[in-house]
Design a protein around this motif. Structure first.
Motif, mmCIF file in Angstrom:
data_model
loop_
_atom_site.group_PDB
_atom_site.id
_atom_site.type_symbol
_atom_site.label_atom_id
_atom_site.label_comp_id
_atom_site.label_asym_id
_atom_site.label_seq_id
_atom_site.Cartn_x
_atom_site.Cartn_y
_atom_site.Cartn_z
ATOM 1 N N LEU A 1 -116.558 63.999 -8.366
ATOM 2 C CA LEU A 1 -115.179 64.105 -9.031
ATOM 3 C C LEU A 1 -115.107 65.655 -9.480
ATOM 4 O O LEU A 1 -115.760 66.499 -9.717
ATOM 5 N N ASP A 2 -113.647 66.110 -9.120
ATOM 6 C CA ASP A 2 -113.437 67.578 -9.327
ATOM 7 C C ASP A 2 -112.456 67.256 -10.779
ATOM 8 O O ASP A 2 -111.392 66.804 -10.800
ATOM 9 N N CYS A 3 -112.985 67.577 -11.776
ATOM 10 C CA CYS A 3 -112.502 67.605 -13.061
ATOM 11 C C CYS A 3 -111.885 68.915 -13.428
ATOM 12 O O CYS A 3 -111.671 69.128 -14.821
ATOM 13 N N SER A 4 -111.537 69.810 -12.757
ATOM 14 C CA SER A 4 -111.245 71.120 -13.219
ATOM 15 C C SER A 4 -109.831 71.143 -13.848
ATOM 16 O O SER A 4 -109.669 72.170 -14.713
ATOM 17 N N ALA A 5 -109.173 69.999 -13.752
ATOM 18 C CA ALA A 5 -108.059 69.942 -14.469
ATOM 19 C C ALA A 5 -108.214 69.676 -15.990
ATOM 20 O O ALA A 5 -107.212 69.774 -16.701
ATOM 21 N N TYR A 6 -109.523 69.391 -16.346
ATOM 22 C CA TYR A 6 -109.352 68.891 -17.560
ATOM 23 C C TYR A 6 -110.703 69.812 -18.485
ATOM 24 O O TYR A 6 -111.010 69.514 -19.686
ATOM 25 N N GLY A 7 -110.891 71.106 -17.856
ATOM 26 C CA GLY A 7 -111.574 71.979 -18.700
ATOM 27 C C GLY A 7 -111.910 73.100 -18.007
ATOM 28 O O GLY A 7 -111.853 73.152 -16.731
ATOM 29 N N GLU A 8 -112.434 74.139 -18.677
ATOM 30 C CA GLU A 8 -112.821 75.353 -17.830
ATOM 31 C C GLU A 8 -114.271 75.673 -18.019
ATOM 32 O O GLU A 8 -115.064 76.789 -17.506
ATOM 33 N N ASP A 9 -114.966 74.648 -18.752
ATOM 34 C CA ASP A 9 -116.295 75.119 -19.059
ATOM 35 C C ASP A 9 -117.211 73.622 -18.826
ATOM 36 O O ASP A 9 -117.045 72.921 -19.141
ATOM 37 N N ASP A 10 -118.442 73.991 -17.950
ATOM 38 C CA ASP A 10 -119.108 72.785 -17.573
ATOM 39 C C ASP A 10 -119.658 72.049 -18.706
ATOM 40 O O ASP A 10 -119.597 70.817 -18.719
ATOM 41 N N GLN A 11 -120.309 72.719 -19.670
ATOM 42 C CA GLN A 11 -121.048 72.055 -20.614
ATOM 43 C C GLN A 11 -119.928 71.269 -21.537
ATOM 44 O O GLN A 11 -120.219 70.216 -22.118
ATOM 45 N N ALA A 12 -118.908 71.948 -21.876
ATOM 46 C CA ALA A 12 -117.714 71.313 -22.754
ATOM 47 C C ALA A 12 -117.308 70.102 -22.035
ATOM 48 O O ALA A 12 -117.071 68.949 -22.617
ATOM 49 N N LEU A 13 -117.070 70.021 -20.655
ATOM 50 C CA LEU A 13 -116.726 68.825 -20.132
ATOM 51 C C LEU A 13 -117.776 67.715 -20.245
ATOM 52 O O LEU A 13 -117.405 66.585 -20.541
ATOM 53 N N TYR A 14 -118.835 67.860 -19.933
ATOM 54 C CA TYR A 14 -120.116 66.972 -20.207
ATOM 55 C C TYR A 14 -120.174 66.535 -21.654
ATOM 56 O O TYR A 14 -120.142 65.417 -21.945
ATOM 57 N N ASP A 15 -120.149 67.556 -22.575
ATOM 58 C CA ASP A 15 -119.976 67.211 -24.023
ATOM 59 C C ASP A 15 -118.869 66.220 -24.433
ATOM 60 O O ASP A 15 -119.179 65.156 -25.132
ATOM 61 N N LYS A 16 -117.694 66.468 -23.654
ATOM 62 C CA LYS A 16 -116.425 65.767 -24.183
ATOM 63 C C LYS A 16 -116.571 64.097 -23.599
ATOM 64 O O LYS A 16 -116.368 63.303 -24.555
ATOM 65 N N LEU A 17 -117.287 64.152 -22.545
ATOM 66 C CA LEU A 17 -117.713 62.700 -22.292
ATOM 67 C C LEU A 17 -118.659 61.991 -23.001
ATOM 68 O O LEU A 17 -118.584 60.780 -23.327
ATOM 69 N N ARG A 18 -119.784 62.872 -23.346
ATOM 70 C CA ARG A 18 -120.584 62.231 -24.329
ATOM 71 C C ARG A 18 -120.231 61.749 -25.543
ATOM 72 O O ARG A 18 -120.691 60.958 -26.101
ATOM 73 N N ALA A 19 -119.171 62.610 -26.108
ATOM 74 C CA ALA A 19 -118.503 62.342 -27.196
ATOM 75 C C ALA A 19 -117.686 61.141 -27.296
ATOM 76 O O ALA A 19 -117.690 60.241 -28.148
ATOM 77 N N ALA A 20 -117.418 60.850 -26.049
ATOM 78 C CA ALA A 20 -116.699 59.446 -25.791
ATOM 79 C C ALA A 20 -117.622 58.335 -25.596
ATOM 80 O O ALA A 20 -117.072 57.285 -24.849
ATOM 81 N N LYS A 21 -118.802 58.528 -25.763
ATOM 82 C CA LYS A 21 -120.031 57.582 -25.344
ATOM 83 C C LYS A 21 -120.084 57.376 -23.912
ATOM 84 O O LYS A 21 -120.072 55.801 -23.595
ATOM 85 N N VAL A 22 -119.907 58.187 -22.983
ATOM 86 C CA VAL A 22 -120.357 57.742 -21.701
ATOM 87 C C VAL A 22 -120.961 58.860 -21.067
ATOM 88 O O VAL A 22 -120.677 60.272 -21.352
ATOM 89 N N GLU A 23 -122.158 58.910 -20.128
ATOM 90 C CA GLU A 23 -122.595 59.834 -19.611
ATOM 91 C C GLU A 23 -122.616 59.993 -18.057
ATOM 92 O O GLU A 23 -122.822 58.907 -17.333
ATOM 93 N N LEU A 24 -122.099 61.280 -17.412
ATOM 94 C CA LEU A 24 -121.864 61.525 -15.984
ATOM 95 C C LEU A 24 -122.942 62.682 -15.992
ATOM 96 O O LEU A 24 -123.286 63.327 -16.673
ATOM 97 N N ASN A 25 -123.245 62.939 -14.740
ATOM 98 C CA ASN A 25 -123.931 64.263 -14.232
ATOM 99 C C ASN A 25 -123.175 65.288 -14.300
ATOM 100 O O ASN A 25 -122.221 65.340 -13.486
ATOM 101 N N SER A 26 -123.762 66.394 -14.774
ATOM 102 C CA SER A 26 -122.710 67.484 -14.784
ATOM 103 C C SER A 26 -122.736 68.096 -13.436
ATOM 104 O O SER A 26 -123.971 68.340 -12.968
ATOM 105 N N GLY A 27 -121.692 68.319 -12.786
ATOM 106 C CA GLY A 27 -122.035 68.996 -11.318
ATOM 107 C C GLY A 27 -122.550 70.384 -11.097
ATOM 108 O O GLY A 27 -123.074 70.504 -10.039
#
Ligand SMILES: Cc1ncc(COP(=O)(O)O)c(C=O)c1O
Length: 390
Positions: free
Chosen positions: A324-350
Motif C-alpha cells: 500500500l502506498d500511504c503517502s497521502a496520509y503522512g510524511e514520516d514512516d515511523q509516524a504512519l506505523y505508530d498511527k496504526l498501532r495507536a488504532a490497535k492494528v499492526e501492518l509492516n512498515s514499508g
C-alpha cells in the motif's frame, strides 16, 4: 473435506511472533496465516507422536518423490533426487549462498523494495549490498533491466538475489521478464539465487515460472540455485524446513560441502513428516485457502477504494500480502506505523523493505474475514481523522 477459514483461533500465549500483544491489537503484518493447517498434515504429525520414537531421521525415498512430483506436476520443473538438498530455512540458505558464490567484499545485487533479509544477510556476511529500484508502472512493479545491467557492470556484481514471486510487491515475474534477467546475468557471468518460497501462493490469472527451469534450458544451470519451502504455502512456518534445488552436479556438491561446515544439512523429524504430507496430500487445503485469500483481497481492495481512496493499492499476483502506498496520509514512516498501532492494528512498515518502501505499508489478509474487516476498520479509524497531507 471443506475447511472453515472463518474460525478465529486464539493464538495468544503460544509464543506466536505475530500475536505479541498484551491488548486486543489485530496483527495484519508478518507473513503467517491465522488458519489451522491442513488435516492430512496434522494427522501425519499425530502419527509420529503415536509411534512415540523421535530418533535421528533422514529424508526417505517417499519424501524425495513427493517433492519431485509436486514441482514436476505443478511447474514442469524436472528434478531428481540428486538436485535436492534440505536446509533449516530459506533465509539461512540465502546466507549460505553468499559463501557458495561470493567472497567477502563482493557485490550482491537485490531489488528495492525487497524482503528484508535479502539486504541484511548480504551485509551481515560482509558482502557489498547494491540495489536496483523496481519501477512502478500501472500499479505494478517492474524490473528495470537497464539499471540492473548498469549496476552489474559498475559494481562487478557477482550474485543477484531474485525474489520470485516478489515480496513485498506481489509480482509473479513473467517468463519474458525472467528470460530477460537470465540473459543479462549470463552475459556478465552473474550467479542467481531465486527465492521461490511464495511460488504456490500464485493467484488466479498468473503463472509461476521456476527460474531454474529457464536457466537449465539456457545452459546456465551451473550458476543458478532456487530456494523454496512448504512452510509459507501450508502455513507451517513454525516447523522450519526448506529445500535447495540445483541442477549442476558440481554446484550441488559445493553447496553440500558448505552446509557440512556448520552441519546444517538436516531437518528434524517433524519437518520431514510435514513436508511429505503437505506435498502428497495438501493440495485440497491449498486450493481452498487460495480461494479464501482471493476473497479477502477483494474485500480489502473494495474497502480501501471506498473508504480510503487516497491509498494507492497494488493488487498482488501471488501471496496474501498487499503493498500500500500511504503517502497521502503522512510524511514520516515511523509516524504512519505508530498511527496504526495507536488504532490497535499492526501492518509492516514499508521502509523495512528498502528506501523504495518509504511511506508504504504491507498488509497481510490471511486471516478470518471477521478479523480482517475489524482490522480494516481500524486502519480507516487511524487515517480518517484526517491528517491527510494532500
Ligand atoms: C521471500 C521470502 N523468503 C523467505 C522467507 C522466510 O523463509 P524461512 O522461514 O524458510 O527462512 C519469507 C517469509 O516471509 C519470504 O517472504
Amino acid at each position: 473435506m471443506a475447511y472453515n477459514f472463518d474460525e478465529i483461533i486464539d493464538r495468544s500465549n503460544t509464543g506466536s511472533i505475530k500475536w505479541h500483544y498484551d491488548d486486543d491489537t489485530i496483527p495484519l503484518w508478518v507473513a503467517d496465516m491465522d488458519f489451522k493447517a491442513a488435516q492430512p498434515i496434522l494427522d501425519s504429525v499425530q502419527r509420529v507422536v503415536e509411534h512415540g520414537i523421535l530418533g535421528y531421521t533422514k529424508p526417505t525415498e517417499g519424501l524425495y518423490e513427493s517433492i519431485i512430483n509436486w514441482h514436476g506436476s505443478r511447474y514442469d520443473l524436472a528434478l531428481e533426487k540428486q538436485n535436492i538438498l534440505f536446509s533449516p530455512g530459506v533465509v539461512p540458505s540465502l546466507a549460505l549462498m553468499m559463501h557458495v558464490f561470493t567472497e567477502i567484499g563482493d557485490a550482491v545485487l537485490v531489488n528495492d523494495p525487497i524482503y528484508t533479509p535479502f539486504m541484511t544477510k548480504t551485509q551481515q556476511n560482509g558482502r557489498t549490498l547494491i540495489t536496483s529500484a523496481l519501477k512502478e508502472v500501472d500499479s505494478k512493479l517492474h524490473l528495470d533491466m537497464e539499471d540492473i545491467e548498469a549496476k552489474i557492470v559498475e559494481h562487478k556484481v557477482k550474485l543477484y538475489l531474485l525474489c520470485n514471486p516478489h515480496n513485498p510487491g506481489g509480482r509473479v515475474w513473467t517468463k519474458d521478464e525472467l528470460k530477460g534477467l537470465l540473459t543479462l546475468c549470463k552475459k556478465h557471468n552473474v550467479a542467481i539465487v531465486s527465492d521461490e518460497i511464495h511460488q504456490d501462493l500464485t493467484l488466479s490469472g498468473h503463472k509461476f515460472v521456476p527460474f531454474l527451469k529457464l536457466a537449465d534450458a539456457a545452459g546456465y544451470a551451473h550458476r543458478v540455485v532456487s530456494l523454496t519451502s512448504m512452510t509459507k504455502t501450508f502455513n507451517v512456518a513454525g516447523i522450519k524446513g526448506s529445500m535447495i534445488f540445483a541442477k549442476d552436479d558440481a554446484l550441488i556438491k559445493k553447496i553440500s560441502q558448505q552446509q557440512h561446515l556448520n552441519d546444517e544439512y538436516e531437518l528434524n523429524l517433524f519437518a520431514y513428516t510435514v513436508m511429505q504430507s503437505a506435498y502428497e496430500e495438501g493440495g485440497e487445503w491449498l486450493e481452498q485457502v487460495l480461494a479464501y485469500i482471493e476473497k479477502n483481497i477483494d474485500i480489502t481492495l473494495d474497502f480501501l477504494a471506498w473508504h480510503l481512496p487516497d491509498i494507492k493499492v497494488m493488487r498482488p499476483e501471488a501471496s496474501y500480502l498487499i503493498w500500500l502506498d500511504c503517502s497521502a496520509y503522512g510524511e514520516d514512516d515511523q509516524a504512519l506505523y505508530d498511527k496504526l498501532r495507536a488504532a490497535k492494528v499492526e501492518l509492516n512498515s514499508g521502509i523495512k523493505y528498502g528506501s523504495e518502501g518509504h511511506l508504504k505499508m504491507r498488509l497481510n489478509v490471511a486471516c478470518p474475514e471477521a478479523l480482517l474487516r475489524e482490522g480494516l476498520n481500524r486502519v480507516y479509524a487511524a487515517f480518517s481523522d484526517n491528517q491527510k497531507t494532500g
